[in-house]
Design an enzyme around this catalytic site. Structure first.
Site, PDB file in Angstrom:
ATOM      1  N   HIS A 198     -32.937  63.999 -50.637  1.00 18.48           N
ATOM      2  CA  HIS A 198     -32.610  64.752 -49.423  1.00 18.48           C
ATOM      3  C   HIS A 198     -31.139  64.530 -49.072  1.00 18.48           C
ATOM      4  O   HIS A 198     -30.696  63.387 -48.931  1.00 18.48           O
ATOM      5  CB  HIS A 198     -33.506  64.306 -48.272  1.00 18.48           C
ATOM      6  CG  HIS A 198     -34.912  64.815 -48.414  1.00 18.48           C
ATOM      7  ND1 HIS A 198     -36.014  64.113 -48.001  1.00 18.48           N
ATOM      8  CD2 HIS A 198     -35.378  65.989 -48.924  1.00 18.48           C
ATOM      9  CE1 HIS A 198     -37.107  64.826 -48.260  1.00 18.48           C
ATOM     10  NE2 HIS A 198     -36.741  65.961 -48.820  1.00 18.48           N
ATOM     11  N   ASN A 230     -38.492  67.605 -52.240  1.00 14.75           N
ATOM     12  CA  ASN A 230     -39.678  66.752 -52.102  1.00 14.75           C
ATOM     13  C   ASN A 230     -40.932  67.528 -51.693  1.00 14.75           C
ATOM     14  O   ASN A 230     -41.887  66.955 -51.172  1.00 14.75           O
ATOM     15  CB  ASN A 230     -39.410  65.623 -51.102  1.00 14.75           C
ATOM     16  CG  ASN A 230     -40.119  64.347 -51.509  1.00 14.75           C
ATOM     17  OD1 ASN A 230     -40.449  64.152 -52.689  1.00 14.75           O
ATOM     18  ND2 ASN A 230     -40.381  63.464 -50.555  1.00 14.75           N
ATOM     19  N   HIS A 238     -35.675  57.082 -49.315  1.00 15.37           N
ATOM     20  CA  HIS A 238     -35.367  58.084 -48.279  1.00 15.37           C
ATOM     21  C   HIS A 238     -34.946  57.387 -46.986  1.00 15.37           C
ATOM     22  O   HIS A 238     -34.938  56.160 -46.890  1.00 15.37           O
ATOM     23  CB  HIS A 238     -36.603  58.944 -47.991  1.00 15.37           C
ATOM     24  CG  HIS A 238     -36.926  59.902 -49.088  1.00 15.37           C
ATOM     25  ND1 HIS A 238     -36.761  61.249 -48.972  1.00 15.37           N
ATOM     26  CD2 HIS A 238     -37.414  59.693 -50.346  1.00 15.37           C
ATOM     27  CE1 HIS A 238     -37.126  61.844 -50.098  1.00 15.37           C
ATOM     28  NE2 HIS A 238     -37.535  60.924 -50.949  1.00 15.37           N
ATOM     29  N   SER A 239     -34.662  58.186 -45.976  1.00 15.06           N
ATOM     30  CA  SER A 239     -34.504  57.660 -44.619  1.00 15.06           C
ATOM     31  C   SER A 239     -34.936  58.765 -43.678  1.00 15.06           C
ATOM     32  O   SER A 239     -34.938  59.937 -44.055  1.00 15.06           O
ATOM     33  CB  SER A 239     -33.054  57.241 -44.357  1.00 15.06           C
ATOM     34  OG  SER A 239     -32.240  58.366 -44.097  1.00 15.06           O
ATOM     35  N   GLU A 292     -38.844  54.593 -46.703  1.00 12.63           N
ATOM     36  CA  GLU A 292     -37.979  55.179 -45.665  1.00 12.63           C
ATOM     37  C   GLU A 292     -37.146  54.035 -45.104  1.00 12.63           C
ATOM     38  O   GLU A 292     -37.679  53.127 -44.470  1.00 12.63           O
ATOM     39  CB  GLU A 292     -38.808  55.795 -44.537  1.00 12.63           C
ATOM     40  CG  GLU A 292     -39.721  56.937 -44.948  1.00 12.63           C
ATOM     41  CD  GLU A 292     -39.012  58.265 -45.130  1.00 12.63           C
ATOM     42  OE1 GLU A 292     -37.792  58.349 -44.882  1.00 12.63           O
ATOM     43  OE2 GLU A 292     -39.689  59.216 -45.536  1.00 12.63           O
TER      44      GLU A 292
HETATM   45  O1  0X9 Z   1     -41.129  64.233 -45.814  1.00 14.67           O
HETATM   46  C1  0X9 Z   1     -40.611  63.660 -46.780  1.00 14.67           C
HETATM   47  O2  0X9 Z   1     -40.289  64.245 -47.804  1.00 14.67           O
HETATM   48  C2  0X9 Z   1     -40.322  62.161 -46.687  1.00 14.67           C
HETATM   49  N1  0X9 Z   1     -39.791  61.840 -45.391  1.00 14.67           N
HETATM   50  S1  0X9 Z   1     -38.246  62.299 -45.029  1.00 14.67           S
HETATM   51  O3  0X9 Z   1     -38.034  62.084 -43.609  1.00 14.67           O
HETATM   52  N2  0X9 Z   1     -37.248  61.361 -45.793  1.00 14.67           N
HETATM   53  O4  0X9 Z   1     -38.049  63.656 -45.419  1.00 14.67           O
HETATM   54  C3  0X9 Z   1     -41.594  61.394 -46.904  1.00 14.67           C
HETATM   55  C4  0X9 Z   1     -42.250  61.558 -48.225  1.00 14.67           C
HETATM   56  C5  0X9 Z   1     -43.339  60.585 -48.435  1.00 14.67           C
HETATM   57  N3  0X9 Z   1     -44.154  60.907 -49.538  1.00 14.67           N
HETATM   58  C6  0X9 Z   1     -45.166  61.789 -49.440  1.00 14.67           C
HETATM   59  N4  0X9 Z   1     -45.457  62.340 -48.315  1.00 14.67           N
HETATM   60  N5  0X9 Z   1     -45.859  62.061 -50.520  1.00 14.67           N
HETATM   61 ZN    ZN Z   2     -36.143  62.202 -47.305  1.00 14.90          ZN
END
Ligand code: 0X9
Ligand code: ZN
Length: 443
Positions: free
Chosen positions: A161, A234, A287-288, A363
């Protein structure tokens, strides 16, 4: 120096809404696609805390609907400007003893967030084996770097991201640690080969740093069929990609899943590359923000992954290591239950298709005080505590006598684009078009 970005966030704040009822949740969710005011969700709507960036004029729509809220970031634009200023450590901090071969602590490289060329230049200088993974949409090269000689392969990936700057910064910090001369790094690398992919979404990252860019861009920079920009990398992985409720179907949305799995060249390149990597025991996507260890599943909250006990315990080991250093608190849980439902995410893919038992997302800091705009002075503390966390996770894995996942990996479904995307622009079947072509030639 202050950076002037084309997309200005002047007059915008980040609010934290504490959602306690289904009615409040529905009311907030309905505002997502407000025609006039852009409600930028920094975390997904759920019961609990939801962080949203909006202007004061837009607040009038939420405040009657949600009882509890606080201001997290009073001036987003100001924080964006401040974050670009490198950290200058107080001179007292420069006096401590440290080995000159240590590339992490007190390395001015980590006093600021670096641009993509500086990141790859630094990585190139560490003497690791470098491998080409594939091209981004804008034809930039994605690289992986190998450290160590061990027979277990541990993958750490950053920068999926664009706006989560602490993610690539941490992976580079980890690289510096691995290339250093500490005993901890040496013994780790005798047992593990660590593959680092420091920055996947190079195009998006560059855009968040450009004078005419957008600091808070998340997706890649792909031009979609309808001329909108970006796929959420993602949400584009080829595992349970089309699960209802797991991603957005709207190409304008931050979490747009793309027209088909692997439509994003970055996701496709990584998936194909990682499939060929041998002896994968862990896959950690950085991630964060939110301070959380997350593991499969993300696509569903109704079933837990068959390796949940080990995933939970290894994550706890990581969270404990972090807490013991500076007291930073991390939560632990499955992505869906701890966070929200998401489909087509990297960790589910690594676990569900690649068969990597220890598939996780971390995160990083913080809990929302700065969110994506984490001050650069936190790069080194985040680096230090997160290296400790990963060492604890890998130590846990070392003690696991069965590294085979209990889940039987699924063969991915075809990623061939649906036929309508290759249909000619007129929308007419090919024979009709051929007829007209021949007709034109004939006259
Ligand atoms: O939403 C996401 O892609 C991730 N959080 S973020 O705030 N960095 O965008 C979390 C992804 C965690 N993994 C899964 N949900 N499979
Ligand atoms: Zn992310």
């Amino acid at each position: 120096m202050a950076q002037l970005l084309a997309v200005s966030y002047e007059g915008q704040k980040v609010y934290r809404f504490t959602i306690s009822t289904k009615e409040e949740l529905d009311a907030l969710t309905n505002l997502k696609d407000h025609p006039e005011f852009k409600f930028d969700f920094w975390s997904s709507p759920k019961i609990g805390n939801v962080d949203v960036k909006l202007s004061d004029s837009a607040l009038q729509f939420v405040s009657p609907l949600v009882n509890n809220y606080t201001v997290l970031i009073p001036d987003v634009e100001k924080l964006i400007q401040e974050q670009a200023i490198p950290y200058t450590p107080p001179s007292s901090k420069l006096q401590t003893n440290h080995s000159t071969s240590d590339l992490t602590i007190q390395n001015p490289f980590f006093y600021t967030y670096q641009n993509s060329s500086a990141i790859f230049q630094f990585m190139d200088g560490l003497g690791a084996k470098k491998d080409f993974i594939g091209y981004t949409f804008k034809q930039q090269q994605i690289f992986g770097y190998y450290f160590g000689t061990g027979n277990k392969t541990a993958i750490v990936q950053g920068g999926l991201h664009a706006r989560e700057w602490i993610s690539p910064a941490f992976v580079v910090y980890l690289a510096a640690f691995l290339a250093g001369s500490s005993q901890a790094a040496k013994s780790l690398l005798a047992e593990y080969t660590v593959l680092l992919v420091p920055l996947v979404n190079i195009d998006g990252y560059d855009y968040t740093r450009r004078a005419d860019g957008d600091r808070l861009w998340r997706k890649n920079m792909q031009i979609n069929n309808d001329s909108t920009v970006g796929i959420d990398l993602n949400r584009n992985y080829n595992f349970k990609w089309d699960t209802p409720g797991g991603a957005s179907l709207d190409s304008m949305n931050e979490t747009y899943r793309g027209p088909y799995p692997n439509a994003a060249p970055e996701t496709k390149a990584l998936s194909e590359y990682l499939a060929k990597v041998q002896n994968k025991v862990s896959y950690i996507d950085i991630h964060s923000y939110g301070q959380a260890f997350l593991y499969p599943w993300g696509y569903t909250c109704t079933v837990s992954s068959p390796d949940e006990p080990d995933l939970r315990s290894s994550s706890f080991a990581g969270a404990q290591a972090i807490a013991s250093l500076y007291g930073t608190f991390y939560t632990v849980g499955s992505s869906c239950s701890n966070l929200y439902q998401t489909s087509g995410a990297s960790d589910d893919y690594a676990y569900g298709v690649l068969g990597v038992k220890y598939a996780m997302t971390i995160e990083l800091r913080d809990e929302g005080q700065y969110g994506f705009l984490l001050p650069p002075e936190q790069i080194i503390p985040v680096g230090t505590e997160t290296v400790a966390a990963l060492l604890a996770v890998w130590e846990y894995i070392s003690k696991d006598s069965n590294l085979t996942s209990k889940y039987i990996p699924q063969t991915p479904t075809s990623t061939i684009p649906p036929t309508h995307t290759v249909t000619q622009s007129s929308g007419q079947p090919l024979p009709v078009q051929l007829f007209w072509l021949l007709f034109i030639f004939a006259i």
